[in-house]
Design a protein around this motif. Structure first.
Motif, PDB file in Angstrom:
ATOM      1  N   ALA A 117     -24.052 -47.071  37.808  1.00 49.69           N
ATOM      2  CA  ALA A 117     -24.886 -46.167  38.604  1.00 49.69           C
ATOM      3  C   ALA A 117     -26.289 -46.722  38.738  1.00 49.69           C
ATOM      4  CB  ALA A 117     -24.946 -44.793  37.939  1.00 49.69           C
ATOM      5  N   LYS A 132     -27.756 -47.676  29.320  1.00 50.61           N
ATOM      6  CA  LYS A 132     -28.672 -47.065  30.296  1.00 50.61           C
ATOM      7  C   LYS A 132     -30.027 -47.749  30.201  1.00 50.61           C
ATOM      8  CE  LYS A 132     -30.203 -42.546  31.962  1.00 50.61           C
ATOM      9  NZ  LYS A 132     -29.969 -41.100  31.888  1.00 50.61           N
ATOM     10  N   ASN A 180     -24.535 -33.698  36.182  1.00 48.86           N
ATOM     11  CA  ASN A 180     -24.720 -34.274  34.845  1.00 48.86           C
ATOM     12  C   ASN A 180     -23.690 -33.773  33.846  1.00 48.86           C
ATOM     13  OD1 ASN A 180     -26.798 -36.098  35.345  1.00 48.86           O
ATOM     14  ND2 ASN A 180     -28.343 -34.473  35.270  1.00 48.86           N
ATOM     15  N   LEU A 239     -19.662 -34.642  33.131  1.00 49.99           N
ATOM     16  CA  LEU A 239     -18.489 -35.418  33.522  1.00 49.99           C
ATOM     17  C   LEU A 239     -17.234 -34.610  33.218  1.00 49.99           C
ATOM     18  CD1 LEU A 239     -19.382 -38.976  32.067  1.00 49.99           C
ATOM     19  CD2 LEU A 239     -20.013 -38.009  34.296  1.00 49.99           C
TER      20      LEU A 239
END
Ligand SMILES: Nc1ncnc2c1ncn2[C@@H]1O[C@H](COP(=O)(O)OP(=O)(O)O)[C@@H](O)[C@H]1O
Ligand SMILES: [Mg+2]
Length: 245
Positions: free
Chosen positions: A56, A77, A193, A195
């Motif tokens: 992402a 991240k 946000n 999953l």
């Protein structure tokens, strides 16, 4: 995309030889000089062995799938804030009693953001909330448990609606109850946000979560409740706002 230590060395050398002006141009890119050093450190510490595909690209961070030495997947991240985003995010950090002593430089803020996500993940995880288990944090990089099948992360609940919405909502609501109990507001909770991990909700993106005592603690939670109500009410018509924790 695969990254080897060799390739990192070469990238770092080419960045080193760049002029200041060129370096400034790369400031917005994820793999700028600082981030490369951080990634290399995480490689050396054997926290990850490779970065595989990019999952992402957001406004504040990019998320990669990485692999450990024993071939397990990790989500990596990498925060890369531009000036406007970091201005927008600053109020969240500045009012948080847990982060009073942080520096005020640009990089300090970005680092604090990553530390915050790591810490929030850890608190929630320890409280029994289904969030990715945090593995490591260094500067602007957070390594955490990966939720996906091979190279694809599990879809957001927005993309894959639950098969049994009531059951899914109840599980989610229980997680919300658990992090409320330890005094946290998520602050960006919505169908984007969460999953859908084979019909179990996984809460992600907790960098902006704040603890009790933060001036926006209540306001942020009220907004989260509204988002959750709005989304689940479409599938559960009898759902009431009061049902959301
Ligand atoms: N732990 C994880 N496991 C699998 N995929 C993840 C994980 N964390 C993030 N992702 C993927 O990356 C996307 C963006 O992550 P998120 O934390 O929401 O960052 P952003 O701040 O950019 O919204 C998610 O929608 C999801 O597809
Ligand atoms: Mg997100």
């Amino acid at each position: 995309m695969k990254f080897s230590l060799d390739r990192l060395d070469r990238l770092k050398d080419s960045l080193k030889s760049a002029t200041d002006r060129e370096l400034r141009k790369t400031e917005d890119a994820v793999f700028d000089f600082h981030t490369l050093k951080v990634i290399q450190r995480l490689f050396n510490q054997k926290k990850i062995r490779t970065l595989e595909n990019i999952i992402a690209t957001g406004k504040e961070a990019n998320v990669f799938r990485g692999k450990t030495l024993d071939n397990r997947n990790r989500a990596v991240k990498i925060y890369r804030m531009n000036t406007s985003t970091f201005r927008k995010l600053a109020p969240y950090i500045e009012g948080d009693p847990r982060f009073q002593d942080v520096g005020h430089g640009h990089w300090d803020r970005i680092y604090t953001w990553a530390q915050k996500e790591y810490k929030n993940l850890h608190s929630m995880w320890a409280a029994g909330v289904k969030v990715p288990k945090p593995i490591a944090v260094d500067s602007n990089v957070v390594i955490m448990e990966y939720f996906g099948w091979r190279y694809r992360p599990y879809p957001m609940v927005k993309e894959k609606r639950p098969e049994d919405p009531e059951d899914f909502f109840n599980k989610l609501n229980d997680f919300i109850k658990k992090y409320r109990k330890i005094g946290l507001s998520h602050g960006d909770l919505s169908e984007y946000n969460i999953l859908n991990c084979r019909e179990t909700p996984i809460i992600i993106d907790v960098g902006q979560a704040v603890s009790k005592g933060h001036p926006m603690f209540d306001e942020m939670h009220e907004r989260d409740r509204k988002n959750i109500y709005r989304f689940f009410n479409k599938m559960i018509p009898e759902l009431k706002m009061e049902d959301v924790e």
